[in-house]
Write a protein that holds these residues in place. Structure first.
Motif, short mmCIF file in Angstrom:
data_model
loop_
_atom_site.label_atom_id
_atom_site.label_comp_id
_atom_site.label_asym_id
_atom_site.label_seq_id
_atom_site.Cartn_x
_atom_site.Cartn_y
_atom_site.Cartn_z
N TRP A 88 -2.64 -9.48 -0.28
CA TRP A 88 -2.82 -8.32 -1.16
C TRP A 88 -1.50 -7.61 -1.39
O TRP A 88 -1.16 -7.23 -2.51
N LEU A 89 -0.70 -7.45 -0.33
CA LEU A 89 0.56 -6.73 -0.45
C LEU A 89 1.55 -7.44 -1.35
O LEU A 89 2.35 -6.79 -2.04
N SER A 90 1.53 -8.76 -1.35
CA SER A 90 2.53 -9.52 -2.11
C SER A 90 2.42 -9.29 -3.61
O SER A 90 3.35 -9.61 -4.36
N THR A 91 1.31 -8.73 -4.08
CA THR A 91 1.12 -8.48 -5.51
C THR A 91 1.27 -7.00 -5.86
O THR A 91 1.06 -6.63 -7.02
N ARG A 92 1.65 -6.17 -4.91
CA ARG A 92 1.62 -4.73 -5.13
C ARG A 92 2.91 -4.17 -5.71
O ARG A 92 2.90 -3.08 -6.27
N SER A 130 1.40 4.86 -2.61
CA SER A 130 2.50 4.61 -1.69
C SER A 130 2.04 4.70 -0.24
O SER A 130 2.43 3.88 0.60
N TYR A 131 1.19 5.70 0.07
CA TYR A 131 0.66 5.82 1.43
C TYR A 131 -0.18 4.59 1.79
O TYR A 131 -0.11 4.09 2.91
N ILE A 132 -0.99 4.13 0.85
CA ILE A 132 -1.83 2.95 1.10
C ILE A 132 -0.97 1.73 1.37
O ILE A 132 -1.22 0.95 2.31
N ASN A 133 0.07 1.54 0.55
CA ASN A 133 0.96 0.39 0.75
C ASN A 133 1.66 0.44 2.10
O ASN A 133 1.77 -0.57 2.80
N THR A 134 2.13 1.63 2.47
CA THR A 134 2.83 1.77 3.75
C THR A 134 1.89 1.46 4.92
O THR A 134 2.26 0.74 5.86
N SER A 153 -7.26 -3.33 -6.69
CA SER A 153 -6.27 -2.26 -6.65
C SER A 153 -5.77 -1.91 -8.04
O SER A 153 -5.55 -0.74 -8.37
N GLU A 154 -5.56 -2.95 -8.88
CA GLU A 154 -5.10 -2.70 -10.24
C GLU A 154 -6.16 -1.93 -11.03
O GLU A 154 -5.86 -0.98 -11.77
N LEU A 155 -7.41 -2.35 -10.88
CA LEU A 155 -8.48 -1.69 -11.62
C LEU A 155 -8.66 -0.25 -11.13
O LEU A 155 -8.90 0.66 -11.92
N ALA A 156 -8.52 -0.05 -9.82
CA ALA A 156 -8.64 1.31 -9.28
C ALA A 156 -7.55 2.21 -9.84
O ALA A 156 -7.80 3.36 -10.20
N ASP A 157 -6.30 1.67 -9.92
CA ASP A 157 -5.22 2.46 -10.49
C ASP A 157 -5.49 2.80 -11.95
O ASP A 157 -5.21 3.90 -12.43
N GLN A 158 -6.08 1.83 -12.68
CA GLN A 158 -6.38 2.06 -14.09
C GLN A 158 -7.48 3.11 -14.25
O GLN A 158 -7.43 3.97 -15.13
N LEU A 159 -8.48 3.05 -13.36
CA LEU A 159 -9.56 4.03 -13.42
C LEU A 159 -9.05 5.43 -13.10
O LEU A 159 -9.46 6.42 -13.70
N ARG A 188 -4.74 13.10 -17.03
CA ARG A 188 -4.21 11.94 -16.32
C ARG A 188 -3.84 12.31 -14.89
O ARG A 188 -3.22 13.35 -14.65
N LYS A 189 -4.24 11.46 -13.94
CA LYS A 189 -4.00 11.74 -12.52
C LYS A 189 -2.83 10.90 -12.03
O LYS A 189 -2.79 9.69 -12.26
N ASN A 190 -1.95 11.52 -11.35
CA ASN A 190 -0.81 10.81 -10.79
C ASN A 190 -1.16 10.32 -9.39
O ASN A 190 -1.26 11.11 -8.46
N ALA A 191 -1.37 9.00 -9.27
CA ALA A 191 -1.81 8.43 -7.99
C ALA A 191 -0.70 7.67 -7.29
O ALA A 191 -0.95 6.93 -6.35
N SER A 192 0.54 7.83 -7.77
CA SER A 192 1.63 7.05 -7.17
C SER A 192 1.84 7.39 -5.71
O SER A 192 2.09 6.51 -4.88
N GLY A 193 1.73 8.70 -5.35
CA GLY A 193 1.90 9.08 -3.95
C GLY A 193 0.81 8.51 -3.08
O GLY A 193 1.07 8.00 -1.99
N HIS A 194 -0.43 8.57 -3.56
CA HIS A 194 -1.56 8.01 -2.82
C HIS A 194 -1.40 6.51 -2.63
O HIS A 194 -1.63 5.96 -1.55
#
Length: 586
Positions: free
Chosen positions: A103-107, A67-71, A30-36, A59-65
């Motif tokens: 996975w969630l505990s590190t997000r 957030s949906y994944i985390n929820t 997940s970290e690497l995907a966010d970085q990519l 630069r792409k803003n993926a924070s909304g995406h």
């Protein structure tokens, strides 16, 4: 020329181009995907050869995406961790729930991680034990509102016990090769140290496949929690290895070495050793059972709450008297007698030395075999006794009470009120007409059949110490007498059996449960349910049990697992600190 690259940003907001081959294993997908997604270098030959700095895509803003994944992951983890307690056989859904929880505990951040984890764990526990508010309302003789008010803190407490393991593990390491071990060690420590009304273990979800947790006889019931986390960790690690191979495969020595390091993880080593022990233990205890002496039991399932229940119990008893060696009645079916009463043959004496309800009850006049039943024994005035015990009584063919056992572990909020000395008014909240005293000692009941019975009364079959003490008193058979008539939900009855089923595995004894409304069943020393009755019905279960001798390692050394767990964790981090693949990018 770089064949493939990823952009990271340094403290000066300038782009730093890092080859994929040098991305550490500690970086999660997940970290690497966010970085990519946050910025990827346009890697063309002209840029590589002639430009000092690579050009970046917008630069792409993926924070909304994200957030949906985390929820979505939180909702799935909440449901999947609860399902194995509600649906028989939903083991692998529970394992997936553990993977999502790791996975969630590190997000998210430090403080919000604990709050979010506690919230979804509390919801998960609330779903699994959704019947508890109604049960509390019944205990309090009140409406559902007060039941919710009392049950909510208990559910939140159990949710905290579940959440802390994930949260602490995420703070210790984010390396997926060791995160499962950190989480398991924390969870096991909390299972040992944080009390709960219902002493459930996360690993109880593996009971439908008992061949996976045979080492419970060495390390105790919390070993099953370690197995659950190890399976989840191995699946997570394997998925990561496949992802690396598909996304960044270079066919080079370094890539192969990294994949080998992931696959040859502590999880794989542990599961391999566990598999070997499971096979050896299964074969050994099967042979022990086949050669042991056999006793035939008759377990009668009748709800003692009704006026006609004693007659129904006697009717069932008479119908099987010539077919079995020992008959068992559920808890609360045996009447209320003075502790000095030693024989049921004299009806007048029984009447004088008993009280309502079921005053003067002779369980089985002129019995053809022994009967094990449970009622109450009192000392002093029948109306205001000096002492009152929940008592199991073994009655022989002459109607003599040859042995007794007084219940030692009382049901919280049902037979005593926890923390009553610290919370003013708490005792008055619960409707308890009489104060029950816990028994002072444990003893096995010696039967003429050769069985030395370790008797567990209702709540006690969920308490590992109760069965350990019985085995320490040379019990070669465990029998639990249960009155669960207050629990109307089938889920409550099933979960009670799940929590009790471990007693057979950890002590390597045949374990028979005789319950008023279910589950009446016979569990063998391998943890398998050999036979059972349908719940919330009247009936008789006849089955054979074997008398097995000896004591397991766990029955002698119950604190073995936490010690070994912390030792393994320390060794794992010792090697992890020396690993090339755990180093950060400078």
């Amino acid at each position: 020329m770089l064949e493939q690259s990823t952009v990271f940003e340094n403290s000066r907001n300038s782009a730093l181009l890092i080859p994929v081959d040098h991305i550490p294993l500690t970086t999660t997908p997940s970290e690497l995907a966010d970085q990519l997604q946050s910025g990827v270098a346009v890697d063309t030959p002209s840029q590589s050869a002639g430009s000092a700095e690579p050009k970046l895509n917008p630069r792409k803003n993926a924070s909304g995406h994200s957030s949906y994944i985390n929820t979505l992951a939180i909702l799935m983890a909440t449901c999947l961790n609860a399902l194995p307690w509600l649906v028989d056989g939903a083991v692998w859904l529970g394992v997936i729930g553990v993977i999502l929880a790791l996975w969630l505990s590190t997000r998210v951040g430090f403080t919000s991680s604990l709050l979010v984890t506690w919230l979804w764990c509390t919801c998960s526990v609330g779903i699994a034990f959704h019947w508890s508010p109604a049960t509390m309302a019944y205990t309090l003789s009140s409406g559902i509102g007060l039941g919710i008010l009392v049950a909510a803190p208990l559910i939140m407490w159990d949710g905290l016990r579940m959440a802390l393991g994930y949260w602490i593990a995420a703070r210790v390491t984010k390396d997926i090769r060791y995160q499962w071990l950190a989480a398991a060690t924390c969870a096991i420590f909390l299972e040992y140290t944080m009390p709960g009304v219902f002493p459930w273990k996360m690993g109880c979800v593996l009971l439908p496949i008992p061949w996976t947790i045979q080492a419970v006889d060495i390390f105790g019931p919390s070993f099953s929690t370690l197995v659950v986390f190890a399976i989840a960790g191995m699946i997570q690690i394997s998925a990561r290895a496949i992802w690396i191979a598909c996304r960044f495969e270079k066919n080079g020595r370094d890539t192969h070495a990294r994949l080998s390091t992931i696959l040859l993880s502590p999880a794989l080593v542990f599961l391999t050793l566990n598999f070997v022990y499971n096979g050896l233990a299964w074969s050994y205890w099967q042979s022990q059972s086949e050669s042991a002496k056999k006793v035939r039991l008759g377990l009668i399932q009748v709800d003692p709450s009704y006026k006609e229940s004693p007659a129904r119990l006697q009717e069932f008893t008479a119908s099987i008297g010539n077919q079995v060696d020992l008959i068992c009645w559920p808890e609360s079916s045996g009447g209320n007698y003075e502790l000095q009463l030693d024989n049921f043959s004299d009806s007048d004496r029984v009447f004088r030395m008993s009280r309502s309800p079921a005053r003067g009850l002779r369980p089985w006049p002129n019995p053809k075999c022994e009967v094990l039943l449970a009622g109450k024994n009192y000392v002093g005035d029948p109306d205001q006794p000096e002492q009152l015990f929940v008592t199991a009584m073994l009655v022989d063919c002459s109607e003599s009470i040859v042995a007794r056992y007084n219940k030692r572990f009382l049901m919280p909020f049902g037979e005593y009120v926890p923390c009553k000395d610290f919370v003013p008014g708490l005792t008055e909240l619960f409707d308890m007409d009489e104060q029950i005293q816990p028994g002072s000692s444990c003893s096995s009941l010696a039967s003429l059949t050769g069985a030395r019975i370790g008797t567990l009364l209702c709540y006690e079959d969920m308490v590992p110490k109760a069965s350990r003490d019985a085995v320490a008193q040379n019990a070669n058979l465990l029998i639990s007498l249960i009155n669960g008539s207050a629990f109307e939900s089938r889920f409550t009855i099933s979960q009670h059996r799940q929590l009790a089923q471990m007693r057979a595995l950890e002590s390597r004894r045949y374990f028979a449960r005789c319950a008023s409304t279910g589950e009446t069943c016979i569990v063998n020393p391998l943890g398998e349910i050999e036979s059972r009755l349908p719940v919330q019905t009247n009936g008789v279960l006849i089955g054979d049990v074997k008398l097995i001798e000896g004591r397991t390692i766990y029955s002698r050394f119950p604190w073995c697992l936490p010690i070994v767990g912390f030792g393994l964790l320390a060794i794992a981090f010792r090697f992890n600190s020396k690993s090339l693949f755990a180093k950060k990018i400078e």
